[in-house]
Design a protein around this motif. Structure first.
Motif, short mmCIF file in Angstrom:
data_model
loop_
_atom_site.label_atom_id
_atom_site.label_comp_id
_atom_site.label_asym_id
_atom_site.label_seq_id
_atom_site.Cartn_x
_atom_site.Cartn_y
_atom_site.Cartn_z
N GLU A 69 20.59 3.50 -4.93
CA GLU A 69 19.90 3.71 -6.21
C GLU A 69 18.48 3.17 -6.17
O GLU A 69 17.53 3.83 -6.60
N LYS A 70 18.33 1.94 -5.66
CA LYS A 70 17.00 1.32 -5.58
C LYS A 70 16.07 2.12 -4.67
O LYS A 70 14.90 2.30 -4.97
N ALA A 71 16.60 2.57 -3.54
CA ALA A 71 15.79 3.36 -2.61
C ALA A 71 15.36 4.66 -3.26
O ALA A 71 14.20 5.07 -3.15
N ASN A 72 16.28 5.30 -3.96
CA ASN A 72 15.98 6.56 -4.63
C ASN A 72 14.90 6.35 -5.70
O ASN A 72 13.96 7.14 -5.81
N GLN A 73 15.02 5.28 -6.48
CA GLN A 73 14.02 4.99 -7.50
C GLN A 73 12.66 4.70 -6.88
O GLN A 73 11.63 5.17 -7.37
N SER A 74 12.64 3.96 -5.79
CA SER A 74 11.38 3.64 -5.12
C SER A 74 10.71 4.89 -4.57
O SER A 74 9.50 5.07 -4.71
N ILE A 75 11.50 5.73 -3.94
CA ILE A 75 10.95 6.97 -3.38
C ILE A 75 10.42 7.87 -4.48
O ILE A 75 9.32 8.42 -4.38
N SER A 77 9.37 7.03 -7.51
CA SER A 77 8.15 6.50 -8.11
C SER A 77 6.98 6.57 -7.14
O SER A 77 5.84 6.78 -7.54
N THR A 78 7.26 6.42 -5.85
CA THR A 78 6.20 6.50 -4.85
C THR A 78 5.62 7.91 -4.78
O THR A 78 4.40 8.08 -4.65
N LEU A 79 6.46 8.89 -4.89
CA LEU A 79 6.00 10.27 -4.76
C LEU A 79 5.59 10.89 -6.09
O LEU A 79 5.28 12.08 -6.15
N ASP A 80 5.55 10.08 -7.14
CA ASP A 80 5.11 10.56 -8.44
C ASP A 80 3.59 10.41 -8.52
O ASP A 80 3.07 9.31 -8.60
N PHE A 81 2.90 11.53 -8.48
CA PHE A 81 1.45 11.51 -8.49
C PHE A 81 0.85 11.84 -9.85
O PHE A 81 -0.37 11.98 -9.97
N THR A 82 1.68 11.97 -10.88
CA THR A 82 1.14 12.27 -12.20
C THR A 82 0.26 11.12 -12.65
O THR A 82 0.59 9.95 -12.49
N ASP A 83 -0.87 11.44 -13.15
CA ASP A 83 -1.86 10.48 -13.64
C ASP A 83 -2.44 9.60 -12.54
O ASP A 83 -3.13 8.63 -12.84
N TRP A 99 -0.85 7.57 1.50
CA TRP A 99 -0.66 6.50 2.48
C TRP A 99 -0.51 5.15 1.79
O TRP A 99 0.31 4.33 2.19
N THR A 100 -1.30 4.93 0.76
CA THR A 100 -1.20 3.67 0.01
C THR A 100 0.18 3.51 -0.60
O THR A 100 0.82 2.46 -0.52
N LYS A 101 0.67 4.60 -1.22
CA LYS A 101 1.99 4.56 -1.86
C LYS A 101 3.10 4.40 -0.82
O LYS A 101 4.07 3.67 -1.04
N LEU A 102 2.96 5.06 0.32
CA LEU A 102 3.99 4.94 1.37
C LEU A 102 4.02 3.53 1.94
O LEU A 102 5.10 3.01 2.25
N GLU A 103 2.86 2.89 2.08
CA GLU A 103 2.83 1.52 2.57
C GLU A 103 3.54 0.58 1.57
O GLU A 103 4.28 -0.31 1.99
N LYS A 104 3.33 0.81 0.29
CA LYS A 104 4.02 -0.01 -0.73
C LYS A 104 5.51 0.21 -0.66
O LYS A 104 6.30 -0.72 -0.80
N LEU A 105 5.91 1.46 -0.44
CA LEU A 105 7.35 1.79 -0.36
C LEU A 105 8.00 1.07 0.82
O LEU A 105 9.07 0.50 0.69
N ILE A 106 7.33 1.06 1.95
CA ILE A 106 7.89 0.44 3.14
C ILE A 106 8.00 -1.07 2.97
O ILE A 106 8.94 -1.69 3.44
N ASP A 107 7.03 -1.66 2.27
CA ASP A 107 7.09 -3.11 2.03
C ASP A 107 8.26 -3.43 1.13
O ASP A 107 8.97 -4.33 1.26
#
Length: 107
Positions: A69-75, A77-83, A99-107
């Motif tokens: 669930e946490k991984a799904n939520q993180s992914i 929110s990471t791939l949400d580019f609205t606004d 790339w910035t969002k993917l780096e945050k996701l990996i951390d």
């Protein structure tokens, strides 16, 4: 195992249930802490406690569900580019944001 009917057990059943619950809570906290800090000793100790309490499969299912669930939520929110980026932004801006969002996701 059903131990009802044994006087000494009957007298202490509430205490036994409370201690069991306390042990499970502590093992759960230790497991979460161990997973977050990547401490193999804490994770294995917690899993061993669950094994001894005969609840390991149930606990593993619960953990996997929570992590999924946490991984799904993180992914999501990471791939949400609205606004995040103006529609007229260049592809370089989109790439940089991705790339910035993917780096945050990996951390």
């Amino acid at each position: 195992t059903d131990l009802s009917g044994i006087d000494i057990i009957e007298n202490e059943i509430d205490w036994i249930l409370q201690v069991n619950e306390d042990i499970q809570k502590q093992a759960s906290r230790t497991l979460i802490q161990g997973m977050e800090s990547q401490n193999q000793s804490e994770v294995s100790t917690s899993l061993y406690v669950f094994y001894n309490l005969k609840i390991l499969p149930k606990k593993i299912d619960s953990i996997l569900s929570t992590v999924s669930e946490k991984a799904n939520q993180s992914i999501t929110s990471t791939l949400d580019f609205t606004d995040s980026v103006d529609k007229n932004s260049s592809s370089d801006a989109w790439k940089a944001l991705l790339w910035t969002k993917l780096e945050k996701l990996i951390d």
